[in-house]
Design a protein around this motif. Structure first.
Motif, PDB file in Angstrom:
ATOM      1  N   ARG A   1      -9.327 150.893 -86.295  1.00 21.62           N
ATOM      2  CA  ARG A   1     -10.240 151.343 -87.351  1.00 21.62           C
ATOM      3  C   ARG A   1      -9.742 150.912 -88.726  1.00 21.62           C
ATOM      4  O   ARG A   1     -10.531 150.733 -89.655  1.00 21.62           O
ATOM      5  CB  ARG A   1     -10.399 152.869 -87.304  1.00 21.62           C
ATOM      6  N   ALA A   2      -8.425 150.732 -88.862  1.00 22.68           N
ATOM      7  CA  ALA A   2      -7.848 150.232 -90.108  1.00 22.68           C
ATOM      8  C   ALA A   2      -7.693 148.725 -90.087  1.00 22.68           C
ATOM      9  O   ALA A   2      -7.773 148.078 -91.127  1.00 22.68           O
ATOM     10  CB  ALA A   2      -6.482 150.892 -90.350  1.00 22.68           C
ATOM     11  N   ALA A   3      -7.463 148.162 -88.902  1.00 21.58           N
ATOM     12  CA  ALA A   3      -7.217 146.724 -88.757  1.00 21.58           C
ATOM     13  C   ALA A   3      -8.190 146.143 -87.737  1.00 21.58           C
ATOM     14  O   ALA A   3      -7.845 145.950 -86.572  1.00 21.58           O
ATOM     15  CB  ALA A   3      -5.779 146.480 -88.329  1.00 21.58           C
ATOM     16  N   PRO A   4      -9.425 145.864 -88.127  1.00 19.21           N
ATOM     17  CA  PRO A   4     -10.455 145.401 -87.179  1.00 19.21           C
ATOM     18  C   PRO A   4     -10.105 144.118 -86.434  1.00 19.21           C
ATOM     19  O   PRO A   4     -10.665 143.862 -85.367  1.00 19.21           O
ATOM     20  CB  PRO A   4     -11.688 145.206 -88.070  1.00 19.21           C
ATOM     21  N   LEU A   5      -9.187 143.316 -86.968  1.00 25.55           N
ATOM     22  CA  LEU A   5      -8.797 142.088 -86.278  1.00 25.55           C
ATOM     23  C   LEU A   5      -8.136 142.385 -84.930  1.00 25.55           C
ATOM     24  O   LEU A   5      -8.117 141.533 -84.037  1.00 25.55           O
ATOM     25  CB  LEU A   5      -7.845 141.275 -87.160  1.00 25.55           C
ATOM     26  N   LEU A   6      -7.617 143.602 -84.753  1.00 23.58           N
ATOM     27  CA  LEU A   6      -6.914 143.969 -83.525  1.00 23.58           C
ATOM     28  C   LEU A   6      -7.848 144.464 -82.431  1.00 23.58           C
ATOM     29  O   LEU A   6      -7.377 144.868 -81.365  1.00 23.58           O
ATOM     30  CB  LEU A   6      -5.871 145.052 -83.825  1.00 23.58           C
ATOM     31  N   ALA A   7      -9.148 144.420 -82.641  1.00 21.24           N
ATOM     32  CA  ALA A   7     -10.107 144.924 -81.652  1.00 21.24           C
ATOM     33  C   ALA A   7     -10.045 144.119 -80.361  1.00 21.24           C
ATOM     34  O   ALA A   7      -9.734 142.919 -80.365  1.00 21.24           O
ATOM     35  CB  ALA A   7     -11.520 144.889 -82.226  1.00 21.24           C
ATOM     36  N   GLU A   8     -10.359 144.779 -79.259  1.00 18.98           N
ATOM     37  CA  GLU A   8     -10.466 144.084 -77.978  1.00 18.98           C
ATOM     38  C   GLU A   8     -11.713 143.202 -77.967  1.00 18.98           C
ATOM     39  O   GLU A   8     -12.687 143.462 -78.679  1.00 18.98           O
ATOM     40  CB  GLU A   8     -10.540 145.100 -76.831  1.00 18.98           C
ATOM     41  N   LEU A   9     -11.704 142.177 -77.135  1.00 18.29           N
ATOM     42  CA  LEU A   9     -12.844 141.255 -77.063  1.00 18.29           C
ATOM     43  C   LEU A   9     -14.128 141.976 -76.692  1.00 18.29           C
ATOM     44  O   LEU A   9     -15.206 141.641 -77.187  1.00 18.29           O
ATOM     45  CB  LEU A   9     -12.566 140.146 -76.039  1.00 18.29           C
ATOM     46  N   GLY A  10     -14.035 142.992 -75.830  1.00 17.40           N
ATOM     47  CA  GLY A  10     -15.227 143.731 -75.440  1.00 17.40           C
ATOM     48  C   GLY A  10     -15.882 144.430 -76.608  1.00 17.40           C
ATOM     49  O   GLY A  10     -17.113 144.446 -76.727  1.00 17.40           O
ATOM     50  N   ALA A  11     -15.070 145.014 -77.497  1.00 18.56           N
ATOM     51  CA  ALA A  11     -15.614 145.677 -78.687  1.00 18.56           C
ATOM     52  C   ALA A  11     -16.227 144.659 -79.631  1.00 18.56           C
ATOM     53  O   ALA A  11     -17.281 144.899 -80.238  1.00 18.56           O
ATOM     54  CB  ALA A  11     -14.515 146.467 -79.387  1.00 18.56           C
ATOM     55  N   LEU A  12     -15.581 143.498 -79.764  1.00 19.41           N
ATOM     56  CA  LEU A  12     -16.123 142.454 -80.631  1.00 19.41           C
ATOM     57  C   LEU A  12     -17.433 141.898 -80.082  1.00 19.41           C
ATOM     58  O   LEU A  12     -18.346 141.571 -80.851  1.00 19.41           O
ATOM     59  CB  LEU A  12     -15.109 141.323 -80.786  1.00 19.41           C
ATOM     60  N   ALA A  13     -17.532 141.796 -78.768  1.00 17.21           N
ATOM     61  CA  ALA A  13     -18.724 141.202 -78.149  1.00 17.21           C
ATOM     62  C   ALA A  13     -19.982 141.987 -78.454  1.00 17.21           C
ATOM     63  O   ALA A  13     -21.084 141.423 -78.478  1.00 17.21           O
ATOM     64  CB  ALA A  13     -18.523 141.097 -76.632  1.00 17.21           C
ATOM     65  N   ALA A  14     -19.838 143.288 -78.692  1.00 16.37           N
ATOM     66  CA  ALA A  14     -21.004 144.125 -78.984  1.00 16.37           C
ATOM     67  C   ALA A  14     -21.402 144.074 -80.460  1.00 16.37           C
ATOM     68  O   ALA A  14     -22.470 144.572 -80.835  1.00 16.37           O
ATOM     69  CB  ALA A  14     -20.710 145.567 -78.583  1.00 16.37           C
ATOM     70  N   ALA A  15     -20.570 143.465 -81.297  1.00 17.34           N
ATOM     71  CA  ALA A  15     -20.818 143.454 -82.738  1.00 17.34           C
ATOM     72  C   ALA A  15     -22.002 142.557 -83.091  1.00 17.34           C
ATOM     73  O   ALA A  15     -22.324 141.609 -82.369  1.00 17.34           O
ATOM     74  CB  ALA A  15     -19.564 142.984 -83.474  1.00 17.34           C
ATOM     75  N   PRO A  16     -22.662 142.844 -84.214  1.00 15.92           N
ATOM     76  CA  PRO A  16     -23.821 142.031 -84.608  1.00 15.92           C
ATOM     77  C   PRO A  16     -23.431 140.667 -85.153  1.00 15.92           C
ATOM     78  O   PRO A  16     -22.263 140.413 -85.483  1.00 15.92           O
ATOM     79  CB  PRO A  16     -24.476 142.888 -85.701  1.00 15.92           C
ATOM     80  N   ARG A  17     -24.430 139.781 -85.239  1.00 14.87           N
ATOM     81  CA  ARG A  17     -24.261 138.461 -85.855  1.00 14.87           C
ATOM     82  C   ARG A  17     -23.523 138.617 -87.184  1.00 14.87           C
ATOM     83  O   ARG A  17     -23.755 139.574 -87.933  1.00 14.87           O
ATOM     84  CB  ARG A  17     -25.641 137.842 -86.085  1.00 14.87           C
ATOM     85  N   ALA A  18     -22.623 137.674 -87.481  1.00 16.78           N
ATOM     86  CA  ALA A  18     -21.737 137.857 -88.624  1.00 16.78           C
ATOM     87  C   ALA A  18     -21.771 136.700 -89.610  1.00 16.78           C
ATOM     88  O   ALA A  18     -21.994 135.539 -89.236  1.00 16.78           O
ATOM     89  CB  ALA A  18     -20.300 138.068 -88.145  1.00 16.78           C
ATOM     90  N   TYR A  19     -21.539 137.052 -90.854  1.00 20.25           N
ATOM     91  CA  TYR A  19     -21.281 136.110 -91.942  1.00 20.25           C
ATOM     92  C   TYR A  19     -19.909 136.474 -92.491  1.00 20.25           C
ATOM     93  O   TYR A  19     -19.646 137.643 -92.817  1.00 20.25           O
ATOM     94  CB  TYR A  19     -22.347 136.262 -93.029  1.00 20.25           C
TER      95      TYR A  19
END
Length: 418
Positions: free
Chosen positions: A333-351
């Motif tokens: 929650r403080a360091a989003p770069l450390l998220a698991e791939l599964g959590a990232l896969a659900a994220a919306p399109r990014a800029y």
């Protein structure tokens, strides 16, 4: 004659204080030097006030910011502006007076190291007005709590509460916002909050409405490696110096200032997975594990041309003191770069916007790579002449070409993707 000599001496002293040997590619360097000189002066004054017990250094800096930068919520012919609240968190709301019945919606989190600034600052007020008018969108700029009174996870909880309220049916209906066209955005520390909120809410199956896009402007995303190529290359480039970023992290995470040298030396963590695996039981080894290391292994996540001149800062022995005192260094929650791939896969399109002369450049570029590896469509917008905070230079009185270009491209991307 004496007055002329005194004037010449003062001018020489001022020039010496203002001048910095900046990289040759920085956009309009003298504007950056002048602004940096002002900021350095205020920071030194705040350090003196803090040492004398007059007030906390952050309180003085925020008073200066408030006096110099904050503006009242003034409406104009195109946009209605008001101060309100969102999920119990103060927010400035920008709403177009005309346009389509259902409008796009943007929630925005300002930068400032989780400790400085507000949605009322002139630069953020101008940016949100521009978004509201150019995108025909309702923009809500959030004033989350700040350090030192608030420490993690307070800022994160404020951002999350505001975002949940923003996505709620009553708020969408009240402001005429299209539930299919919603964006979460922010810059620097605000980009950190936007990324963390996007990760959390995209994985919440109970939410009937979610963000369509996330737009992150030079976001700060990790505090385990202060020797990425961009931290090494830009450690002394204004406006965000390497030690200042470490200090912001400690203030945000509630760590003692005495830990700053450990962070700056990467003594709080090791980026060598084999070393960690072999010494995990040692009391003087930071227990972060090879899994965390792989998520910020810039030798693998960054293009070769960005890494060939730099070497990782790894240590055979490290201090576990920082990790023990500040466990949130490993909190996703403080360091989003450390998220698991599964959590990232659900994220919306990014800029993701990054700047060449910014210590946070590689945080953003590594996040782009990890999002793409997770299957998320990402637009990486990089400015070879840009520096941290350059989008604030999109508006008077300190506008610059890279500032205007970055703001225009950011709004253009939202127009095409939201």
């Amino acid at each position: 004659m004496r007055l002329r000599l005194a004037g010449a001496v003062l001018l020489a002293a001022a020039s010496y204080y203002v001048y910095l040997p900046l990289p040759s590619g920085v956009s309009e360097p003298w504007k950056l030097m002048l602004l940096d000189a002002l900021i350095r002066g205020f920071m030194r004054a705040s350090d003196v006030a803090h040492a004398l017990g007059v007030c906390h250094r952050l309180h003085l800096l925020n008073r200066v910011v408030s006096w110099v930068e904050e503006v009242e919520p003034r409406s104009c012919s195109a946009v209605h502006v008001s101060d309100s609240s969102l999920g119990g968190v103060p927010a400035r709301v920008f709403r177009p007076k005309a346009g389509r019945r259902l409008k796009r919606g943007v929630i925005y989190f300002h930068g400032g190291g989780w400790a400085l600034g507000s949605a009322r600052m002139r630069a953020y007020d101008s940016l949100c007005r521009k978004m509201a008018e150019d995108l025909d969108s309702v923009v809500m700029s959030v004033d989350y709590r700040l350090a030192p009174e608030a420490v993690f996870p307070d800022q994160y909880h404020d951002a999350l509460a505001a975002a949940r309220a923003f996505l709620s049916a009553p708020v969408l209906e009240r402001h005429g916002i299209d539930p299919e066209r919603l964006c979460v955005s922010g810059d620097s520390a605000g980009g950190n909050l936007a990324a963390a909120v996007a990760q959390e809410l995209s994985s919440d199956d109970a939410l009937p409405v979610k963000f369509k896009v996330q737009a992150l402007i030079y976001p700060v995303l990790q505090a385990l490696d202060f020797h990425t190529p961009s931290y090494q290359q830009n450690r002394a480039v204004p406006i965000l110096y390497r030690p200042v970023m470490a200090r912001f992290w400690l203030q945000y995470l509630g760590g003692d200032a005495s830990l700053e040298p450990l962070l700056l030396a990467n003594n709080h963590s090791s980026l060598e997975p084999l070393l960690l695996a072999n010494n995990h039981s040692s009391l003087d080894q930071p227990a972060i594990g090879a899994g965390a290391c792989s998520k910020l292994n810039w030798t693998a996540l960054l293009p070769a041309e960005r890494t060939e001149r730099f070497r990782p800062a790894t240590r055979e022995t490290g201090s576990s003191r920082a990790m023990a005192a500040v466990p949130a260094l490993l909190d996703v929650r403080a360091a989003p770069l450390l998220a698991e791939l599964g959590a990232l896969a659900a994220a919306p399109r990014a800029y993701v916007m990054t700047c060449e002369f910014d210590v946070l450049r590689d945080d953003g570029l590594m996040y782009v790579r990890r999002l793409r590896d997770a299957g998320v469509p990402v637009t990486s917008d990089h400015y070879e002449d840009g520096f941290h905070g350059c989008m604030a230079f999109a508006f008077a009185p300190v506008w610059s070409s890279v500032g205007r270009k970055s703001a225009d491209n950011y709004v253009r991307w939202l127009d095409q993707n939201l």
